[in-house]
Write a protein that holds these residues in place. Structure first.
Motif, PDB file in Angstrom:
ATOM      1  N   LEU A  14      93.757  50.827  18.876  1.00  0.00           N
ATOM      2  CA  LEU A  14      93.721  49.531  19.559  1.00  0.00           C
ATOM      3  C   LEU A  14      92.913  49.617  20.848  1.00  0.00           C
ATOM      4  O   LEU A  14      92.908  50.646  21.516  1.00  0.00           O
ATOM      5  CB  LEU A  14      95.137  49.050  19.887  1.00  0.00           C
ATOM      6  N   THR A  15      92.279  48.517  21.197  1.00  0.00           N
ATOM      7  CA  THR A  15      91.578  48.443  22.480  1.00  0.00           C
ATOM      8  C   THR A  15      92.617  48.289  23.588  1.00  0.00           C
ATOM      9  O   THR A  15      93.798  47.988  23.324  1.00  0.00           O
ATOM     10  CB  THR A  15      90.632  47.224  22.525  1.00  0.00           C
ATOM     11  N   GLU A  42      92.858  45.875  25.621  1.00  0.00           N
ATOM     12  CA  GLU A  42      93.323  44.482  25.587  1.00  0.00           C
ATOM     13  C   GLU A  42      94.365  44.285  24.497  1.00  0.00           C
ATOM     14  O   GLU A  42      95.367  43.591  24.692  1.00  0.00           O
ATOM     15  CB  GLU A  42      92.141  43.520  25.372  1.00  0.00           C
ATOM     16  N   GLN A  43      94.142  44.893  23.341  1.00  0.00           N
ATOM     17  CA  GLN A  43      95.108  44.779  22.247  1.00  0.00           C
ATOM     18  C   GLN A  43      96.429  45.469  22.609  1.00  0.00           C
ATOM     19  O   GLN A  43      97.508  44.961  22.288  1.00  0.00           O
ATOM     20  CB  GLN A  43      94.532  45.374  20.959  1.00  0.00           C
ATOM     21  N   ARG A  44      96.339  46.606  23.268  1.00  0.00           N
ATOM     22  CA  ARG A  44      97.554  47.310  23.705  1.00  0.00           C
ATOM     23  C   ARG A  44      98.348  46.443  24.673  1.00  0.00           C
ATOM     24  O   ARG A  44      99.567  46.314  24.554  1.00  0.00           O
ATOM     25  CB  ARG A  44      97.205  48.629  24.391  1.00  0.00           C
TER      26      ARG A  44
END
Length: 143
Positions: free
Chosen positions: A116-117, A119-121
């Motif tokens: 995950l990026t 931002e996704q995290r």
């Protein structure tokens, strides 16, 4: 058929729960031990009954849990004067175990979220937090 978020969370919870339990077992701990230790670090004045209520178990069951923590050297009873209840103290060994649990949890986080990026995290953590501690009055999944 569309995937149910609830069912995916249940499945993920079971898989992750087994991984966490395996990590804890390597330290001689259970989830109940970890919960009791965590509560005692933040609220050392809690009684066996208080701990049991927070864990959703009987006071007798919590006595067995605390006995296990004593055997691990993670907590000790500080015996007060007559007429006062014993106080449970987290020992240096207990703090060391909590540090090791944090390190294991971070490692598991890193493995789980590796693809995950940032931002996704952040979005995942925010979404999970909102499920556990929703804003405003109402029911919460938080212990």
């Amino acid at each position: 058929m569309a995937s149910s978020s609830v069912l995916m969370l249940v499945g993920a919870g079971r898989i992750l729960g087994r991984r966490v339990e395996s990590e804890l077992a390597g330290l001689g701990l259970t989830l109940r031990h970890l919960g009791a230790l965590g509560h005692l670090v933040h609220r050392p004045e809690l009684s066996y009954s208080d701990l049991a209520r927070r864990a959703g178990v009987t006071a007798q069951s919590m006595h067995a849990t605390v006995r296990g923590l004593e055997e691990l050297g993670a907590v000790r009873r500080a015996l007060p004067g007559q007429g006062h209840r014993a106080r449970l103290e987290v020992t240096d060994r207990g703090h060391e175990l909590l540090d090791r649990v944090r390190a294991s949890a971070q490692r598991l986080d890193d493995e789980l979220l590796a693809d995950l990026t940032d931002e996704q995290r952040a979005a995942l953590r925010a979404a999970l937090r909102s499920l556990v501690v929703p804003p405003g009055p109402g029911p919460s999944l938080a212990p």
